[in-house]
Write a protein that holds these residues in place. Structure first.
Motif, PDB file in Angstrom:
ATOM      1  N   ASN A  93      49.803  64.035   4.184  1.00  0.00           N
ATOM      2  CA  ASN A  93      51.115  63.387   4.055  1.00  0.00           C
ATOM      3  C   ASN A  93      52.103  64.249   3.277  1.00  0.00           C
ATOM      4  OD1 ASN A  93      49.859  63.127   1.566  1.00  0.00           O
ATOM      5  ND2 ASN A  93      50.652  61.076   1.163  1.00  0.00           N
ATOM      6  N   VAL A  94      51.826  65.561   3.204  1.00  0.00           N
ATOM      7  CA  VAL A  94      52.702  66.488   2.475  1.00  0.00           C
ATOM      8  C   VAL A  94      53.278  67.509   3.450  1.00  0.00           C
ATOM      9  CG1 VAL A  94      52.860  68.162   0.599  1.00  0.00           C
ATOM     10  CG2 VAL A  94      51.283  66.232   0.403  1.00  0.00           C
ATOM     11  N   ALA A  95      54.583  67.734   3.366  1.00  0.00           N
ATOM     12  CA  ALA A  95      55.246  68.717   4.230  1.00  0.00           C
ATOM     13  C   ALA A  95      56.245  69.524   3.417  1.00  0.00           C
ATOM     14  CB  ALA A  95      55.966  68.019   5.384  1.00  0.00           C
ATOM     15  N   ILE A  96      56.401  70.809   3.743  1.00  0.00           N
ATOM     16  CA  ILE A  96      57.483  71.581   3.135  1.00  0.00           C
ATOM     17  C   ILE A  96      58.790  70.881   3.476  1.00  0.00           C
ATOM     18  CG2 ILE A  96      58.706  73.784   3.122  1.00  0.00           C
ATOM     19  CD1 ILE A  96      56.068  75.125   3.857  1.00  0.00           C
ATOM     20  N   PRO A 102      53.080  68.088   8.564  1.00  0.00           N
ATOM     21  CA  PRO A 102      52.093  67.987   7.488  1.00  0.00           C
ATOM     22  C   PRO A 102      51.339  69.291   7.284  1.00  0.00           C
ATOM     23  CG  PRO A 102      51.364  66.771   9.434  1.00  0.00           C
ATOM     24  CD  PRO A 102      52.786  67.166   9.680  1.00  0.00           C
ATOM     25  N   LEU A 103      51.177  69.677   6.048  1.00  0.00           N
ATOM     26  CA  LEU A 103      50.498  70.935   5.730  1.00  0.00           C
ATOM     27  C   LEU A 103      49.011  70.897   6.065  1.00  0.00           C
ATOM     28  CD1 LEU A 103      52.269  71.821   2.367  1.00  0.00           C
ATOM     29  CD2 LEU A 103      52.367  73.124   4.491  1.00  0.00           C
ATOM     30  N   ARG A 322      58.061  63.547   3.406  1.00  0.00           N
ATOM     31  CA  ARG A 322      58.797  63.055   4.577  1.00  0.00           C
ATOM     32  C   ARG A 322      58.310  63.790   5.819  1.00  0.00           C
ATOM     33  NH1 ARG A 322      64.921  61.844   2.537  1.00  0.00           N
ATOM     34  NH2 ARG A 322      65.097  61.333   4.745  1.00  0.00           N
ATOM     35  N   LEU A 323      57.636  63.032   6.678  1.00  0.00           N
ATOM     36  CA  LEU A 323      56.988  63.606   7.863  1.00  0.00           C
ATOM     37  C   LEU A 323      57.753  63.252   9.129  1.00  0.00           C
ATOM     38  CD1 LEU A 323      53.238  62.797   7.071  1.00  0.00           C
ATOM     39  CD2 LEU A 323      54.559  64.812   6.412  1.00  0.00           C
ATOM     40  N   GLY A 324      57.565  64.068  10.169  1.00  0.00           N
ATOM     41  CA  GLY A 324      58.199  63.834  11.462  1.00  0.00           C
ATOM     42  C   GLY A 324      59.258  64.875  11.746  1.00  0.00           C
TER      43      GLY A 324
END
Length: 444
Positions: A93-96, A102-103, A322-324
């Motif tokens: 649930n983590v993204a740059i 998602p990483l 914040r994903l997507g």
């Protein structure tokens, strides 16, 4: 031309250092400390400023830790089957910020991870430097920001990743010291109660039954067996914020905790008897929960001065979650955040400028707890509660061993020196394991 030359020099340092530690001399020789670095551009010179020396020290630490991920990748992890499993679980649930991806995707294979670090990471660092240049109205230095992002990143995620890397290596190469059992929430509460540590109280009822109010015919019934009876659930009474904490929060805010990070030099010298002087409280953050939130994971993160107890400016790391692909659209996801909150946004309640009651007592509590419960673990992240219960005005909710600072400030000199010392011991153990042909088996 000067900017372009500096960018090329930084890029060369990154790739040379990456390969040096991945499969070069740095992989097969003792870990070099501070000015002993054999990466020419990271050698600390007599005329270097304190900031430049610290940058070079951190850059070397960062490069060593990035490459050691590939060593750890399919080896056992203290809380998951393997380090790979832990990466995928914690990065899902983590993204740059601004990418929405998602990483955990790049953690699924060594090849993907390596390609990301060799191509995408330098590119993202350069884009971030350009972004800051624009946002500062062309006042910031692109080359300096690029060097920071690529070689010595100061964002919360990079420090979290570094802490996870240190404890992953330490646990593996020291044969999983007993203190790592504290990651299990029930073991933590049980041992804490035995040692007289003020942990959050738990009920000893065998279990509970929950029934949905609108389901019939035996539907909607859930049985929860208590950990005290060998089950998987910890059943506790509700804990409420103290009156003082409540003055800093809006109505209907969740239980809001203080995250304190401690480090233990006793984890480096496991053959010696741990002492309280081995434990240091590095940082403290007040997680002021948002109105209507279920937990303080949805909060404003207010930095706390560990010397005075004064609450400083607040910030957030929500933009990293914040994903997507829609988050790539202009204006959707902020790329950066700041410590600009002086008040709680849900009611404009003054938070900054207040003082945590008896900050020295709170820090002493977590330092003593680290000494009693897990001195053989490098880092511990304590969730401290100021409770409304007069019988238990302060207690520890849980401890996290792969912990993050939640953007709190800390003494970077003390932190990097500790990691340097830890990596020197860890590398010595790794070289011994290599020489003995040790095979680490993941438990099925």
């Amino acid at each position: 031309m000067g900017q372009a030359f500096s960018i090329l020099k930084t890029t060369k340092t990154y790739y040379s250092g990456f390969f040096y530690y991945l499969f070069g001399a740095g992989r097969h020789s003792p870990y070099k400390l501070k000015n002993e670095s054999t990466i020419p551009s990271l050698e600390i010179q007599p005329n270097d400023s304190k900031e430049t020396s610290l940058f070079k020290q951190y850059a070397r630490i960062h490069l060593f830790s990035l490459t050691s991920v590939f060593y750890l990748y399919n080896k056992p992890h203290y809380r998951k089957g393997s380090y790979r499993d832990d990466l995928i679980d914690n990065l899902r649930n983590v993204a740059i910020p601004g990418t929405g991806i998602p990483l955990s995707l790049v953690a699924r294979s060594r090849i993907l991870g390596c390609l990301f670090l060799l191509t995408a990471y330098p590119a993202v660092s350069y884009v971030a430097a350009i972004h800051k240049w624009f946002m500062s109205k062309f006042q910031s230095s692109i080359s300096e920001e690029y060097a920071t992002r690529l070689l010595a990143p100061d964002d919360w995620f990079s420090y979290w990743r570094l802490n996870c890397n240190v404890v992953g290596l330490h646990a593996l190469l020291n044969d999983m010291p007993e203190g790592y059992d504290m990651e299990n929430k029930w073991t933590f509460l049980e041992k804490g109660a035995q040692l007289g540590v003020p942990v959050s109280p738990f009920l000893k009822t065998p279990g509970i039954v929950v029934k949905h109010r609108n389901e019939e015919g035996g539907m909607g019934i859930h049985f929860y067996k208590n950990a005290t009876a060998g089950g998987d659930w910890i059943i506790q009474e509700t804990i409420s914020n103290s009156d003082w904490v409540s003055t800093l929060l809006p109505n209907n805010a969740p239980l809001s905790t203080f995250r304190v990070i401690t480090q233990s030099k006793a984890s480096i010298h496991l053959d010696q008897v741990p002492q309280i002087d081995d434990i240091t409280a590095l940082s403290c953050v007040f997680r002021a929960g948002r109105q209507g939130a279920a937990t303080d994971h949805d909060s404003i993160l207010f930095d706390v001065d560990v010397k005075t107890g004064m609450i400083r400016g607040g910030t957030t790391n929500a933009h990293w979650y914040r994903l997507g692909l829609h988050e790539t659209l202009p204006g959707r996801c902020p790329w950066r955040s700041h410590h600009g909150y002086q008040t709680h946004p849900d009611g404009e309640i003054a938070v900054s400028g207040n003082y945590v009651p008896d900050i020295k007592g709170m820090l002493a509590l977590v330092e003593q707890s680290h000494l009693k419960m897990c001195p053989d673990v490098p880092f511990a992240g304590w969730d401290v509660v100021f409770s409304a219960d007069p019988k238990l005005p302060i207690c520890l909710l849980e401890v996290n061993l792969s912990c993050n600072f939640f953007r709190g400030s800390f003494d970077r000199n003390e932190y990097f020196d500790f990691i340097d010392e830890s990596f020197a011991q860890i590398q010595a153990l790794r070289l011994t394991a290599d020489a003995e042909g040790e095979k680490f088996q993941v438990k099925k």
